[in-house]
Scaffold this active site. Structure first.
Site, PDB file in Angstrom:
ATOM      1  N   ARG A 182      36.139  30.540  44.544  1.00 30.63           N
ATOM      2  CA  ARG A 182      36.442  31.759  45.287  1.00 30.63           C
ATOM      3  C   ARG A 182      36.913  32.855  44.326  1.00 30.63           C
ATOM      4  O   ARG A 182      37.144  32.605  43.149  1.00 30.63           O
ATOM      5  CB  ARG A 182      37.484  31.503  46.392  1.00 30.63           C
ATOM      6  CG  ARG A 182      38.770  30.837  45.913  1.00 30.63           C
ATOM      7  CD  ARG A 182      39.964  31.312  46.680  1.00 30.63           C
ATOM      8  NE  ARG A 182      40.207  32.718  46.464  1.00 30.63           N
ATOM      9  CZ  ARG A 182      40.832  33.208  45.395  1.00 30.63           C
ATOM     10  NH1 ARG A 182      41.262  32.426  44.430  1.00 30.63           N
ATOM     11  NH2 ARG A 182      41.007  34.509  45.273  1.00 30.63           N
ATOM     12  N   GLY A 183      37.086  34.077  44.898  1.00 29.00           N
ATOM     13  CA  GLY A 183      37.389  35.244  44.071  1.00 29.00           C
ATOM     14  C   GLY A 183      36.056  35.924  43.787  1.00 29.00           C
ATOM     15  O   GLY A 183      35.087  35.264  43.391  1.00 29.00           O
ATOM     16  N   GLY A 212      34.810  37.871  41.503  1.00 26.66           N
ATOM     17  CA  GLY A 212      34.194  37.742  40.172  1.00 26.66           C
ATOM     18  C   GLY A 212      33.702  36.327  39.932  1.00 26.66           C
ATOM     19  O   GLY A 212      32.587  36.120  39.430  1.00 26.66           O
ATOM     20  N   CYS A 214      47.070  38.588  47.394  1.00 23.02           N
ATOM     21  CA  CYS A 214      45.970  37.636  47.201  1.00 23.02           C
ATOM     22  C   CYS A 214      45.900  37.175  45.749  1.00 23.02           C
ATOM     23  O   CYS A 214      46.902  37.259  45.014  1.00 23.02           O
ATOM     24  CB  CYS A 214      44.633  38.184  47.676  1.00 23.02           C
ATOM     25  SG  CYS A 214      43.439  36.834  47.948  1.00 23.02           S
ATOM     26  N   ASP A 250      36.899  43.147  46.686  1.00 23.59           N
ATOM     27  CA  ASP A 250      35.661  42.400  46.957  1.00 23.59           C
ATOM     28  C   ASP A 250      34.480  43.356  47.026  1.00 23.59           C
ATOM     29  O   ASP A 250      33.349  42.976  46.750  1.00 23.59           O
ATOM     30  CB  ASP A 250      35.792  41.619  48.262  1.00 23.59           C
ATOM     31  CG  ASP A 250      36.775  40.468  48.100  1.00 23.59           C
ATOM     32  OD1 ASP A 250      37.986  40.700  48.261  1.00 23.59           O
ATOM     33  OD2 ASP A 250      36.325  39.362  47.753  1.00 23.59           O
ATOM     34  N   LYS A 271      31.350  45.330  41.547  1.00 23.90           N
ATOM     35  CA  LYS A 271      31.936  45.187  42.886  1.00 23.90           C
ATOM     36  C   LYS A 271      31.704  46.448  43.728  1.00 23.90           C
ATOM     37  O   LYS A 271      32.147  46.536  44.864  1.00 23.90           O
ATOM     38  CB  LYS A 271      33.423  44.876  42.779  1.00 23.90           C
ATOM     39  CG  LYS A 271      33.639  43.468  42.223  1.00 23.90           C
ATOM     40  CD  LYS A 271      35.065  43.136  42.018  1.00 23.90           C
ATOM     41  CE  LYS A 271      35.167  41.740  41.428  1.00 23.90           C
ATOM     42  NZ  LYS A 271      36.492  41.506  40.858  1.00 23.90           N
TER      43      LYS A 271
HETATM   44  P1  RI2 Z   1      38.737  38.842  41.586  1.00 22.90           P
HETATM   45  C1  RI2 Z   1      39.167  37.462  46.674  1.00 22.90           C
HETATM   46  O1  RI2 Z   1      38.502  37.025  47.820  1.00 22.90           O
HETATM   47  C2  RI2 Z   1      40.381  38.283  47.030  1.00 22.90           C
HETATM   48  O2  RI2 Z   1      40.182  39.146  48.127  1.00 22.90           O
HETATM   49  C3  RI2 Z   1      40.587  39.041  45.726  1.00 22.90           C
HETATM   50  O3  RI2 Z   1      41.446  40.143  45.858  1.00 22.90           O
HETATM   51  C4  RI2 Z   1      39.148  39.432  45.429  1.00 22.90           C
HETATM   52  O4  RI2 Z   1      38.366  38.280  45.807  1.00 22.90           O
HETATM   53  C5  RI2 Z   1      38.847  39.840  44.011  1.00 22.90           C
HETATM   54  O5  RI2 Z   1      39.111  38.783  43.139  1.00 22.90           O
HETATM   55  P2  RI2 Z   1      38.527  35.459  48.327  1.00 22.90           P
HETATM   56  O6  RI2 Z   1      37.388  34.765  47.598  1.00 22.90           O
HETATM   57  O7  RI2 Z   1      37.261  38.998  41.463  1.00 22.90           O
HETATM   58  O8  RI2 Z   1      39.871  34.860  48.025  1.00 22.90           O
HETATM   59  O9  RI2 Z   1      39.502  39.975  40.982  1.00 22.90           O
HETATM   60  O10 RI2 Z   1      38.251  35.546  49.795  1.00 22.90           O
HETATM   61  O11 RI2 Z   1      39.213  37.494  41.086  1.00 22.90           O
END
Ligand code: RI2
Length: 321
Positions: A17-18, A20, A126, A195, A231
Site C-alpha cells: 500500500r501507499g 508510490g 496516514c 494519492d 501522482k
Molecule cells: P506515499 C496512501 O494510501 C495514503 O493515503 C498516503 O497518504 C498516500 O497513499 C501516499 O503515500 P493507502 O494505500 O506514496 O494507505 O507518499 O490507502 O507513500
C-alpha cells in the site's frame, strides 16, 4: 499472469500500500511478466501485457500513481515492430520508472526538509513515504523536531508511521484522528502525502486529510503536500473526476455487530478531497509549487496536454452530431 495476479491481490488487500509503493510494485510486476511471457508473436505479447496492465489498474481506483505508472511502462507497445522490441521496452521503462520514483522521493525529502525549521512540531496523517522522508531528512540534518501522528482509522496506517519515526529517533505523539483540532495550536507545519492531485490543485489523500487541512487553515498553520509528479492526474484536464474508493464495511464495524443493527449502513470512503485553498504548497521532485500550478506538472512532466485527449473529443463530438 501468476506474478501479476499475486501483485494485484496484494495491492487489493493492501498488503502492498501507499501510492508510490503500489506504482512501483505494478511496474515491477509488468517487467517480470514481460520477461516471463516468452511468445515471439507481437500481437500475442501486446494483448498479454494489456491484460496484465488492466488487472493491475483495476485493483484500487483512487491513487493515480498506479495507472500513471502502468501507462508509462507499456507506452512503447504500440510503436514496437517485434515482440522482442516490445519486451525490451517494457523492461527498460519499468526499471526506469522504479528508479526515478525512488529518486523523486529523495528529491522531495531534500526540498521538504528545508521547509522544516529547528524546533518545529509537525503533524502528519496516514503513512506517506514522501511526507515521512521530509521529516526524517530534517531530523538527520540535526533539526530538533517533534511530530504528532494520527491513528488513521480504520486501517491504522498511523502504526506504520510511528514505527518509522520511532526508529529514526524522532520524538512522536500518537493521537486519535479526532484529536487533531485539540492539538492544532501546538503545530507549526502539517505535512501529508497524496494519492492524486487534480488539475485545479485539489489533493486526494487518506480520509481525514481534509479535516486536518481545515483545522490547520483555521489555526493559520501551513499545509504542505509531498507528492511525486506521477501522482498528478492527467485525465482531470478533460473534467474526469477521481473515483474515491469505498472500502468494505467490515473494516469499520465487525459483521457480528452489524448484523444486530439492520437500520445502520456503514460508509467507509478511503480518501477525501482537500481543496487547493487549504494547501500552501505541493512539493514535487520538480520543485515546490503552489497547488494552482498542477496543470504545468501534468503538461511538462507527465507529457499530457489537451491534445492528447483530442481523439476522445472527436469521438464524443461525432457521437453528438
Ligand atoms: P506515499 C496512501 O494510501 C495514503 O493515503 C498516503 O497518504 C498516500 O497513499 C501516499 O503515500 P493507502 O494505500 O506514496 O494507505 O507518499 O490507502 O507513500
Amino acid at each position: 499472469m501468476m506474478l501479476v495476479t499475486e501483485t494485484a491481490d496484494k495491492i487489493k488487500r493492501m498488503e502492498i500500500r501507499g501510492a508510490g509503493r503500489i506504482a512501483r510494485a505494478a511496474a515491477q510486476a509488468l517487467r517480470d511478466h514481460a520477461v516471463a511471457t516468452g511468445t515471439r508473436d507481437l500481437e500475442a505479447f501486446r494483448s498479454e501485457m494489456r491484460r496484465a496492465a488492466d488487472a493491475l489498474v483495476a485493483t484500487r481506483p483512487t491513487a493515480v500513481s498506479l495507472p500513471n505508472a502502468v501507462h508509462i511502462v507499456i507506452a512503447g507497445l504500440d510503436g514496437a515492430d517485434s515482440a522482442e522490441v516490445a519486451r525490451e521496452s517494457v523492461v527498460r521503462r519499468a526499471e526506469e520508472f522504479i528508479e526515478s520514483s525512488l529518486h523523486a522521493v529523495e528529491e522531495i525529502a531534500q526540498i521538504g526538509a528545508r521547509h522544516i525549521s529547528d524546533g518545529d512540531t509537525i503533524l502528519t496523517h496516514c503513512n506517506s513515504e514522501a511526507a515521512l522522508a521530509c521529516i526524517v531528512t530534517a531530523h538527520k540534518a540535526g533539526k530538533d523536531i517533534g511530530v504528532f501522528a494520527t491513528e488513521v482509522r480504520p486501517r491504522n496506517q498511523g502504526l506504520v508511521t510511528i514505527r518509522t519515526l520511532n526508529d529514526a529517533g524522532i520524538k512522536t505523539n500518537f493521537i486519535v484522528d479526532s484529536a487533531v483540532r485539540s492539538f492544532m495550536n501546538d503545530i507549526d507545519l502539517v505535512i501529508v502525502g497524496a494519492d492524486a492531485v487534480t488539475v485545479n490543485g485539489a489533493v486526494i489523500n487518506k480520509i481525514g486529510t481534509s479535516q486536518v487541512a481545515q483545522a490547520a487553515h483555521e489555526a493559520r498553520v501551513n499545509v504542505v503536500v509531498a507528492a511525486e509528479t506521477y501522482k498528478f492526474a492527467p485525465r482531470t484536464i478533460i473534467g474526469e473526476m477521481i473515483e474515491i474508493e469505498e472500502r468494505p464495511a467490515q473494516e469499520v464495524l465487525p459483521d457480528d455487530i452489524a448484523r444486530t443493527l439492520p437500520h445502520v449502513t456503514v460508509r467507509n470512503p478511503g480518501f477525501d478531497v482537500t481543496p487547493a485553498g487549504y494547501i500552501d504548497m505541493i512539493i514535487t521532485e520538480a520543485g515546490a509549487i503552489p497547488p494552482q500550478m498542477a496543470y504545468v506538472i501534468i503538461r511538462e512532466y507527465l507529457g499530457w496536454g489537451i491534445e492528447e485527449f483530442h481523439k476522445t473529443f472527436e469521438i464524443n463530438t461525432r457521437h453528438m452530431e
